[in-house]
Design a protein around this motif. Structure first.
Motif: not given
Length: 321
Positions: A130-139, A244-260
């Motif tokens: 997915t797109d970034a959920v947030f950005y973790t840096g060096a703290y 980020i979050w990860g989803i199986h490549p065969q589950n394109q619909d789920l990826f699209d819904g979660v990413n949107q």
């Protein structure tokens, strides 16, 4: 704990629906029968391992995702549940160790994984990310009495002691800092924090969201975390990464819904307050990287999906209206 420091060898911690105008019959039904359930309005239900459920794999660590009396809690699971509700999916959570979380999605035992996992090119070749959920840096962790408030640089560490946990890939960069008095390595987070509190260690670099949560839970620690300024000479120590979050490549619909859904959460300002509830309050967590490392790998300049899993995205805008 996340894998934010473990993307190199070391300790491991951490089809196409065009719904824009689904036809006159759907429009009539929507106007005469009232609002339609999203799954009906959009066409085919989203395919998941368990129909009607989104099976989520996570490490079970706070503050990112865990079960408390059977209820999903933590930053990523709260955010995911908001999306799942809109997609009319119930959330089912599995907790497991690293790297079983990623393997659960790859092998089809889970639909989703999350929990401060870093984007990297290798993962983008085996999973839909997915797109970034947030950005973790060096703290950098330090005592409250230290003068640093908004930023600390590599140069500020000269003449001081610096610590981390054994196996973190930031350690080689820490050892390269000219003038550092000593680099101390620890077997666990508690031991490292004890030395910071006792003054036996000036600075520590650990898993940032986890430390934020610990400080929230116990203010008597009298510790704080300050973002480290980027220095191109020390990329492993000072660079930010996309969680980020990860989803199986065969589950394109789920990826699209979660990413949107993730884009909806960002555009409506819902991510920051949820992070803050778990102590992750620094605004730097929501500041993108100065250069998008994903362009040309799994995203184009406009943020569209490219690469081996490129596809025409299913439109889930009705769910997030």
């Amino acid at each position: 704990m996340s894998d934010s420091k473990f993307d190199t060898p070391g300790l491991s911690r951490r089809s196409v629906l065009k719904a824009a105008g689904y036809g006159s019959l759907a429009a009539v039904a929507g106007s005469t029968l009232g609002p339609m359930p999203f799954a009906f309005a959009a066409g085919q239900p989203i395919k998941t391992i368990r129909p009607g459920y989104l099976t989520a794999a996570c490490l079970g660590d706070m503050p990112l995702g865990a079960l408390r009396d059977g209820v999903p809690v933590g930053t990523d699971l709260e955010l995911l549940k908001l999306i799942a509700d809109r997609l009319e999916l119930k959330l089912d959570v599995l907790t497991m160790g690293f790297p079983a979380v990623i393997e659960a999605v790859r092998s089809g035992r889970a639909d989703w994984f999350g929990g401060n996992f870093a984007w990297n090119p290798m993962r983008s070749k085996i999973l839909l990310l997915t797109d970034a959920v947030f950005y973790t840096g060096a703290y950098v962790i330090m005592r409250d009495s230290e003068p640093f408030q908004t930023s600390i640089s590599v140069n500020d560490m000269k003449g001081r002691t610096v610590g981390s946990n054994t196996g973190y890939f930031t350690i080689p960069d820490m050892k390269k800092i000219d003038g550092v008095k000593e680099v101390k390595l620890y077997d666990n987070t508690d031991a490292c924090l004890r030395d910071v509190r006792a003054g036996r260690l000036d600075f520590a670099v650990l898993d940032a969201p986890t430390i934020d949560y610990m400080i929230l839970q116990d203010p008597s620690l009298k510790l704080k975390q300050v973002p480290m300024a980027y220095d191109e000479k020390f990329p492993s120590l000072t660079a930010k990464f996309e969680a980020i979050w990860g989803i199986h490549p065969q589950n394109q619909d789920l990826f699209d819904g979660v990413n949107q859904g993730l884009r909806w959460l960002r555009s409506t300002g819902q991510i920051g307050p949820i992070l803050a509830r778990y102590g992750i309050k620094n605004p730097d967590y929501l500041v993108p990287l100065p250069k998008d490392q994903r362009v040309g790998v799994d995203r184009d300049e406009q943020g569209n999906l490219i690469g081996p899993f490129k596809h025409a995205p299913r439109d889930f805008s009705q769910a997030f209206a």
